[in-house]
Design a protein around this motif. Structure first.
Motif, PDB file in Angstrom:
ATOM      1  N   GLN A   1       0.866  -1.373   0.002  1.00 39.17           N
ATOM      2  CA  GLN A   1      -0.086   0.133  -0.200  1.00 39.17           C
ATOM      3  C   GLN A   1       0.738   1.193   0.003  1.00 39.17           C
ATOM      4  OE1 GLN A   1      -2.143  -0.872   3.514  1.00 39.17           O
ATOM      5  NE2 GLN A   1      -4.139  -1.157   2.545  1.00 39.17           N
ATOM      6  N   ILE A   2       0.169   2.128  -0.338  1.00 42.26           N
ATOM      7  CA  ILE A   2       0.837   3.755  -0.247  1.00 42.26           C
ATOM      8  C   ILE A   2       0.827   4.274   1.244  1.00 42.26           C
ATOM      9  CG2 ILE A   2       0.814   6.164  -1.208  1.00 42.26           C
ATOM     10  CD1 ILE A   2      -0.811   5.177  -3.459  1.00 42.26           C
ATOM     11  N   ILE A   3       2.404   4.476   1.475  1.00 45.74           N
ATOM     12  CA  ILE A   3       2.508   4.948   2.897  1.00 45.74           C
ATOM     13  C   ILE A   3       2.800   6.216   2.801  1.00 45.74           C
ATOM     14  CG2 ILE A   3       4.128   4.572   4.891  1.00 45.74           C
ATOM     15  CD1 ILE A   3       4.835   1.754   3.641  1.00 45.74           C
ATOM     16  N   THR A   4       2.107   7.062   3.999  1.00 47.26           N
ATOM     17  CA  THR A   4       2.106   8.426   4.218  1.00 47.26           C
ATOM     18  C   THR A   4       3.044   8.569   5.308  1.00 47.26           C
ATOM     19  OG1 THR A   4      -0.317   8.742   3.394  1.00 47.26           O
ATOM     20  CG2 THR A   4       0.808  10.474   4.479  1.00 47.26           C
ATOM     21  N   MET A   5       4.146   9.255   5.127  1.00 43.65           N
ATOM     22  CA  MET A   5       5.109   9.507   6.051  1.00 43.65           C
ATOM     23  C   MET A   5       5.130  11.180   6.146  1.00 43.65           C
ATOM     24  SD  MET A   5       9.126   8.507   6.314  1.00 43.65           S
ATOM     25  CE  MET A   5       9.484   9.717   5.151  1.00 43.65           C
ATOM     26  N   PRO A   6       4.922  11.689   7.414  1.00 40.17           N
ATOM     27  CA  PRO A   6       5.180  12.981   7.548  1.00 40.17           C
ATOM     28  C   PRO A   6       6.636  13.373   7.984  1.00 40.17           C
ATOM     29  CG  PRO A   6       4.170  11.922   9.731  1.00 40.17           C
ATOM     30  CD  PRO A   6       4.278  10.827   8.590  1.00 40.17           C
ATOM     31  N   VAL A   7       7.311  14.215   7.280  1.00 39.68           N
ATOM     32  CA  VAL A   7       8.508  14.723   7.620  1.00 39.68           C
ATOM     33  C   VAL A   7       8.665  15.584   8.564  1.00 39.68           C
ATOM     34  CG1 VAL A   7      10.705  15.709   6.605  1.00 39.68           C
ATOM     35  CG2 VAL A   7       9.254  14.232   5.117  1.00 39.68           C
ATOM     36  N   PRO A   8       9.400  15.624   9.753  1.00 44.02           N
ATOM     37  CA  PRO A   8       9.163  16.597  10.804  1.00 44.02           C
ATOM     38  C   PRO A   8       9.899  17.958  10.341  1.00 44.02           C
ATOM     39  CG  PRO A   8      10.258  14.598  11.597  1.00 44.02           C
ATOM     40  CD  PRO A   8      10.114  14.397  10.192  1.00 44.02           C
ATOM     41  N   ALA A   9       9.471  18.963  10.942  1.00 43.59           N
ATOM     42  CA  ALA A   9       9.866  20.408  10.627  1.00 43.59           C
ATOM     43  C   ALA A   9      11.304  20.661  10.695  1.00 43.59           C
ATOM     44  CB  ALA A   9       9.176  21.287  11.303  1.00 43.59           C
ATOM     45  N   GLN A  10      11.927  21.148   9.692  1.00 41.96           N
ATOM     46  CA  GLN A  10      13.483  21.390   9.690  1.00 41.96           C
ATOM     47  C   GLN A  10      13.545  22.858   9.636  1.00 41.96           C
ATOM     48  OE1 GLN A  10      15.691  18.797   9.996  1.00 41.96           O
ATOM     49  NE2 GLN A  10      13.780  17.715  10.372  1.00 41.96           N
ATOM     50  N   ASP A  11      14.615  23.348  10.503  1.00 46.46           N
ATOM     51  CA  ASP A  11      15.085  24.666  10.385  1.00 46.46           C
ATOM     52  C   ASP A  11      16.108  25.049   9.399  1.00 46.46           C
ATOM     53  OD1 ASP A  11      13.225  25.706  12.256  1.00 46.46           O
ATOM     54  OD2 ASP A  11      14.464  24.982  14.071  1.00 46.46           O
ATOM     55  N   GLY A  12      16.113  26.056   8.843  1.00 48.89           N
ATOM     56  CA  GLY A  12      17.161  26.448   7.663  1.00 48.89           C
ATOM     57  C   GLY A  12      17.109  27.664   7.304  1.00 48.89           C
ATOM     58  N   ILE A  13      18.167  28.072   6.542  1.00 40.50           N
ATOM     59  CA  ILE A  13      18.419  29.394   6.034  1.00 40.50           C
ATOM     60  C   ILE A  13      18.303  29.390   4.399  1.00 40.50           C
ATOM     61  CG2 ILE A  13      19.923  31.237   5.901  1.00 40.50           C
ATOM     62  CD1 ILE A  13      21.191  30.419   8.581  1.00 40.50           C
ATOM     63  N   THR A  14      17.542  30.326   3.900  1.00 39.13           N
ATOM     64  CA  THR A  14      17.266  30.178   2.672  1.00 39.13           C
ATOM     65  C   THR A  14      18.414  30.898   1.868  1.00 39.13           C
ATOM     66  OG1 THR A  14      15.942  32.245   2.692  1.00 39.13           O
ATOM     67  CG2 THR A  14      14.831  30.287   2.889  1.00 39.13           C
ATOM     68  N   ARG A  15      18.384  31.048   0.462  1.00 39.77           N
ATOM     69  CA  ARG A  15      19.526  31.770  -0.245  1.00 39.77           C
ATOM     70  C   ARG A  15      19.742  32.990  -0.015  1.00 39.77           C
ATOM     71  NH1 ARG A  15      19.730  30.013  -6.541  1.00 39.77           N
ATOM     72  NH2 ARG A  15      18.032  31.334  -6.367  1.00 39.77           N
ATOM     73  N   ASP A  16      18.427  33.559   0.249  1.00 34.58           N
ATOM     74  CA  ASP A  16      18.456  35.172   0.508  1.00 34.58           C
ATOM     75  C   ASP A  16      18.660  35.445   2.027  1.00 34.58           C
ATOM     76  OD1 ASP A  16      15.819  33.950   1.032  1.00 34.58           O
ATOM     77  OD2 ASP A  16      14.874  35.460   0.026  1.00 34.58           O
ATOM     78  N   ASN A  17      19.119  34.505   2.847  1.00 31.55           N
ATOM     79  CA  ASN A  17      19.416  34.647   4.212  1.00 31.55           C
ATOM     80  C   ASN A  17      18.270  34.932   5.030  1.00 31.55           C
ATOM     81  OD1 ASN A  17      22.179  34.336   3.962  1.00 31.55           O
ATOM     82  ND2 ASN A  17      22.449  36.469   3.085  1.00 31.55           N
ATOM     83  N   VAL A  18      17.270  34.150   5.091  1.00 35.04           N
ATOM     84  CA  VAL A  18      16.145  34.159   5.983  1.00 35.04           C
ATOM     85  C   VAL A  18      15.742  32.860   6.513  1.00 35.04           C
ATOM     86  CG1 VAL A  18      13.605  34.534   5.902  1.00 35.04           C
ATOM     87  CG2 VAL A  18      14.854  35.881   4.281  1.00 35.04           C
ATOM     88  N   THR A  19      15.817  32.808   7.693  1.00 33.03           N
ATOM     89  CA  THR A  19      15.466  31.646   8.755  1.00 33.03           C
ATOM     90  C   THR A  19      14.159  31.258   8.790  1.00 33.03           C
ATOM     91  OG1 THR A  19      17.187  32.413  10.140  1.00 33.03           O
ATOM     92  CG2 THR A  19      15.705  30.654  11.042  1.00 33.03           C
ATOM     93  N   VAL A  20      13.678  30.151   7.973  1.00 32.23           N
ATOM     94  CA  VAL A  20      12.388  29.468   8.102  1.00 32.23           C
ATOM     95  C   VAL A  20      12.405  28.316   8.730  1.00 32.23           C
ATOM     96  CG1 VAL A  20      12.038  30.693   5.711  1.00 32.23           C
ATOM     97  CG2 VAL A  20      12.971  28.715   5.909  1.00 32.23           C
ATOM     98  N   ARG A  21      11.201  27.598   8.992  1.00 36.66           N
ATOM     99  CA  ARG A  21      10.945  26.380   9.546  1.00 36.66           C
ATOM    100  C   ARG A  21      10.004  25.681   8.485  1.00 36.66           C
ATOM    101  NH1 ARG A  21      11.808  23.923  14.467  1.00 36.66           N
ATOM    102  NH2 ARG A  21      10.389  22.250  14.821  1.00 36.66           N
ATOM    103  N   VAL A  22      10.354  24.373   7.879  1.00 38.44           N
ATOM    104  CA  VAL A  22       9.514  23.954   6.816  1.00 38.44           C
ATOM    105  C   VAL A  22       9.394  22.587   7.060  1.00 38.44           C
ATOM    106  CG1 VAL A  22       9.330  23.352   4.446  1.00 38.44           C
ATOM    107  CG2 VAL A  22      10.451  25.289   5.189  1.00 38.44           C
ATOM    108  N   ASP A  23       7.968  21.835   7.218  1.00 39.11           N
ATOM    109  CA  ASP A  23       7.678  20.442   7.103  1.00 39.11           C
ATOM    110  C   ASP A  23       7.241  20.245   6.032  1.00 39.11           C
ATOM    111  OD1 ASP A  23       5.355  22.059   7.649  1.00 39.11           O
ATOM    112  OD2 ASP A  23       4.615  20.711   9.202  1.00 39.11           O
ATOM    113  N   ALA A  24       7.238  18.613   5.787  1.00 43.38           N
ATOM    114  CA  ALA A  24       6.687  18.395   4.464  1.00 43.38           C
ATOM    115  C   ALA A  24       5.936  16.846   4.591  1.00 43.38           C
ATOM    116  CB  ALA A  24       7.767  18.054   3.306  1.00 43.38           C
TER     117      ALA A  24
END
Length: 308
Positions: free
Chosen positions: A67-90
């Motif tokens: 079956q198709i498995i749904t797996m949440p990715v925990p939120a990750q802190d990172g800095i974008t290319r234009d130097n902005v701190t963000v928190r992204v999950d998927a």
């Protein structure tokens, strides 16, 4: 005695047969596939759904969920290319396409996919700008799916879809973006207002040209304005007076003539002639002097008194 031994042997055989049958029969569900390992060596064919018979004590059956498995990715802190701190999950959607590879090539394919998704998400954050994370997520989802799918294909796993769920921004960045959006809306409103004024001025210029070519149109417009004002049931009616009529009246009026009194006030009064009784010498003296009325009267009167 013999019958008892025979019955006991039969019972033992039946029990042994039941144990062997239980050890050799497996039930595989519709959404599962079975991989058989015989003495630790994988069999090339997989077992489909239903009853599957294996050699007891020699085979081991591993069931793999398809079956198709749904797996949440925990939120990750990172800095974008234009130097902005963000928190992204998927979230990642994947399924097994090769049960043999899943069993043989990777120990825990779910955990392996999760670690690859975490590393790929941090990588995609560093390569992207903030505007792309907010408005161009489809392109980022495709890139993230390719990054995760590359190692997963060798494990017998196919990545169906990857979605970036949320992008959390700092409070200072949210306020800055709100001010930017407000300034952009104000700029658009001013541009729209200016464009409206430009179009209105163009139409007014065309109307002025038409009224210049047809003077009667100006009078019709004046009458229409009067009708509109009178329709409001006002007690006072404002009637515009054409400036051209005032100019015509000014040109038609003759220049004013100066009054005679003003001209007479600027001239000297007439001189008084000397008395007839005066002698010739007094007349000559009076003629040579300037015309001064009071002095002439005084001289004439003194001469008359002397003659007497």
């Amino acid at each position: 005695m013999i019958g008892t031994i025979v019955s006991a042997a039969l019972i033992t055989l039946l029990a042994l047969g039941a144990v062997l049958l239980g050890a050799s029969v497996r039930v595989i569900k519709q959404f599962e596939r079975g991989v058989v390992l015989r003495f630790g060596k994988v069999r090339s064919e997989t077992r489909g759904p239903g009853l599957a018979l294996i050699a007891p004590f020699a085979d081991r059956l591993h069931k793999v969920n398809m079956q198709i498995i749904t797996m949440p990715v925990p939120a990750q802190d990172g800095i974008t290319r234009d130097n902005v701190t963000v928190r992204v999950d998927a979230v990642v959607y994947f399924r097994v396409v090769d049960p043999l590879r899943v069993v043989v090539d990777v120990q825990d394919y779910v955990s392996a996919i999760q670690q690859v998704a975490l590393a790929s998400l941090r990588s995609i954050i560093g390569k992207s700008e903030l505007d792309d994370l907010l408005s161009n997520r489809e392109h980022l989802n495709e890139g993230l799916e390719l990054m995760i799918d590359s190692p997963a294909v060798g494990w017998g796993v196919h990545i169906d879809r990857v979605e970036i769920k949320d992008v959390a921004l700092p409070e200072t960045m949210k306020r800055s973006m709100s001010r930017q959006a407000e300034a952009e809306r104000e700029r658009r409103s001013r541009v729209i207002t200016a464009e409206g004024e430009l179009q209105a001025s163009q139409k007014l210029a065309q109307a002025a040209e038409t009224m210049t070519e047809h003077p009667a149109a100006l009078q019709l417009r004046l009458l229409q304005t009067v009708v509109e004002v009178a329709a409001e049931k006002n007690s006072t009616l404002v009637l515009p007076f054409p400036v051209e009529l005032l100019r015509f009246l000014e040109r038609a009026t003759p220049p004013e003539v100066a009054p005679a009194a003003a001209v007479a006030g600027t001239t000297n009064p007439p001189a008084t002639l000397p008395s007839v009784a005066a002698g010739p010498e007094e007349l000559s003296v009076a003629a040579t002097r300037p015309l001064d009325t009071p002095r002439l009267d005084h001289v004439a009167s003194s001469d008359v008194m002397a003659g007497r």
